[in-house]
Design an enzyme around this catalytic site. Structure first.
Site, PDB file in Angstrom:
ATOM      1  N   ARG A  83       0.854  -1.189   0.000  1.00 23.55           N
ATOM      2  CA  ARG A  83       0.000   0.000   0.000  1.00 23.55           C
ATOM      3  C   ARG A  83       0.889   1.237   0.000  1.00 23.55           C
ATOM      4  O   ARG A  83       1.422   1.634   1.023  1.00 23.55           O
ATOM      5  CB  ARG A  83      -0.930  -0.001   1.214  1.00 23.55           C
ATOM      6  CG  ARG A  83      -1.997  -1.092   1.168  1.00 23.55           C
ATOM      7  CD  ARG A  83      -3.101  -0.788   2.164  1.00 23.55           C
ATOM      8  NE  ARG A  83      -2.701  -1.093   3.524  1.00 23.55           N
ATOM      9  CZ  ARG A  83      -3.220  -0.503   4.597  1.00 23.55           C
ATOM     10  NH1 ARG A  83      -4.116   0.450   4.463  1.00 23.55           N
ATOM     11  NH2 ARG A  83      -2.831  -0.854   5.806  1.00 23.55           N
ATOM     12  N   LYS A 101       3.056  -0.852   4.232  1.00 19.20           N
ATOM     13  CA  LYS A 101       2.262   0.367   4.031  1.00 19.20           C
ATOM     14  C   LYS A 101       3.131   1.603   4.253  1.00 19.20           C
ATOM     15  O   LYS A 101       3.793   1.723   5.281  1.00 19.20           O
ATOM     16  CB  LYS A 101       1.070   0.399   4.994  1.00 19.20           C
ATOM     17  CG  LYS A 101       0.286   1.706   4.953  1.00 19.20           C
ATOM     18  CD  LYS A 101      -0.761   1.767   6.052  1.00 19.20           C
ATOM     19  CE  LYS A 101      -1.442   3.135   6.075  1.00 19.20           C
ATOM     20  NZ  LYS A 101      -0.556   4.192   6.605  1.00 19.20           N
ATOM     21  N   HIS A 113       7.666 -14.098   5.742  1.00 20.24           N
ATOM     22  CA  HIS A 113       6.238 -14.191   5.449  1.00 20.24           C
ATOM     23  C   HIS A 113       5.386 -13.711   6.628  1.00 20.24           C
ATOM     24  O   HIS A 113       5.771 -13.809   7.783  1.00 20.24           O
ATOM     25  CB  HIS A 113       5.855 -15.622   5.061  1.00 20.24           C
ATOM     26  CG  HIS A 113       6.402 -16.665   5.976  1.00 20.24           C
ATOM     27  ND1 HIS A 113       7.729 -17.000   6.009  1.00 20.24           N
ATOM     28  CD2 HIS A 113       5.800 -17.443   6.902  1.00 20.24           C
ATOM     29  CE1 HIS A 113       7.926 -17.945   6.910  1.00 20.24           C
ATOM     30  NE2 HIS A 113       6.775 -18.225   7.476  1.00 20.24           N
ATOM     31  N   ASN A 127      16.964  -8.174   8.899  1.00 23.04           N
ATOM     32  CA  ASN A 127      16.208  -9.409   8.734  1.00 23.04           C
ATOM     33  C   ASN A 127      15.013  -9.414   9.690  1.00 23.04           C
ATOM     34  O   ASN A 127      15.173  -9.319  10.903  1.00 23.04           O
ATOM     35  CB  ASN A 127      17.088 -10.633   9.011  1.00 23.04           C
ATOM     36  CG  ASN A 127      16.350 -11.919   8.714  1.00 23.04           C
ATOM     37  OD1 ASN A 127      16.027 -12.238   7.578  1.00 23.04           O
ATOM     38  ND2 ASN A 127      16.061 -12.666   9.764  1.00 23.04           N
ATOM     39  N   ALA A 130       9.498 -14.285  10.605  1.00 23.13           N
ATOM     40  CA  ALA A 130       8.071 -14.382  10.294  1.00 23.13           C
ATOM     41  C   ALA A 130       7.202 -13.793  11.408  1.00 23.13           C
ATOM     42  O   ALA A 130       7.471 -13.962  12.592  1.00 23.13           O
ATOM     43  CB  ALA A 130       7.689 -15.837  10.058  1.00 23.13           C
ATOM     44  N   ASN A 136       1.939   1.041  13.684  1.00 22.26           N
ATOM     45  CA  ASN A 136       2.005   2.446  13.286  1.00 22.26           C
ATOM     46  C   ASN A 136       0.918   3.321  13.910  1.00 22.26           C
ATOM     47  O   ASN A 136       0.785   4.493  13.567  1.00 22.26           O
ATOM     48  CB  ASN A 136       1.908   2.556  11.768  1.00 22.26           C
ATOM     49  CG  ASN A 136       0.575   2.032  11.230  1.00 22.26           C
ATOM     50  OD1 ASN A 136      -0.149   1.315  11.918  1.00 22.26           O
ATOM     51  ND2 ASN A 136       0.280   2.381   9.993  1.00 22.26           N
TER      52      ASN A 136
END
Length: 203
Positions: A83, A101, A113, A127, A130, A136
């Protein structure tokens, strides 16, 4: 004062104005990226507001909205959701099912992932294991303005949307959560399942 060049080497190549604070860059990211479009080489395929380097790999079912630049030899895994505005540097890996985003992801960073990175500036060679999250927004507070604590100084950002500034060569463990306004120096290590709250403000 927070100088992003102290956290991310060569960040000045993206933005030479060292007086802009991290959340100011994120707030104005769409305009900053729009300026970059005029200088992209013919090695990029541009479709509307999305520019993808011809060496980048975009797997199936990736959704991209808004203004986005994806750099050389980067990889976007299946079912990722981007986004914009977003800048993804060179040799970056975004894993399947991850959501990014309004952020900058610097060179050679790997996001595994099912991660979420919102309104953040991410350094190089970082790094993310997962399930880790750069939050935010303070959903749980009545006063949602984000403040950061830097060098024992409280700085009000005058925004309700800002994630993290993460220095080069840091490591973020699986299912870790970085609260809004997190500032991490270079080579920081966040343990698996760790919650980072650099400051607490009573609502």
């Amino acid at each position: 004062m927070i100088n992003i060049n102290d956290f991310i080497n060569n960040f000045s190549s993206f933005n030479s104005n060292t007086y802009l604070l991290p959340w100011e860059i994120i707030t104005n990211l769409d305009d900053l990226i729009k300026e970059k479009f005029d200088y992209l080489s013919d090695e990029y395929t541009i479709d509307g507001d999305i520019a993808v380097h011809k060496t980048a790999i975009i797997e199936q079912n990736v959704i991209m909205k808004g203004r986005i630049i994806i750099g050389e030899n980067s990889f976007i895994g299946a079912n990722a959701y981007l986004r914009g505005p977003i800048v993804i540097g060179k040799h970056v890996k975004i894993g399947p099912g991850s959501e990014i985003k309004q952020s900058i992801i610097s060179d050679e960073t790997a996001v595994a992932h099912f991660n979420y990175i919102g309104n953040s500036i991410i350094g190089s060679r970082i790094n993310f294991e997962a399930g880790s999250i750069c939050a935010n927004h303070y959903n749980e507070r009545k006063d949602k303005e984000i403040s950061v604590l830097f060098n024992n100084q409280l700085i009000k950002t005058q925004t309700t949307k800002f994630g993290s500034l993460i220095g080069d060569d840091s490591r973020i463990g699986a299912n870790a959560v970085l609260s809004p306004g997190t500032i991490l120096q270079k080579e920081s290590i966040v343990k698996r399942l760790e919650l980072i709250e650099q400051m607490k403000i009573e609502s």
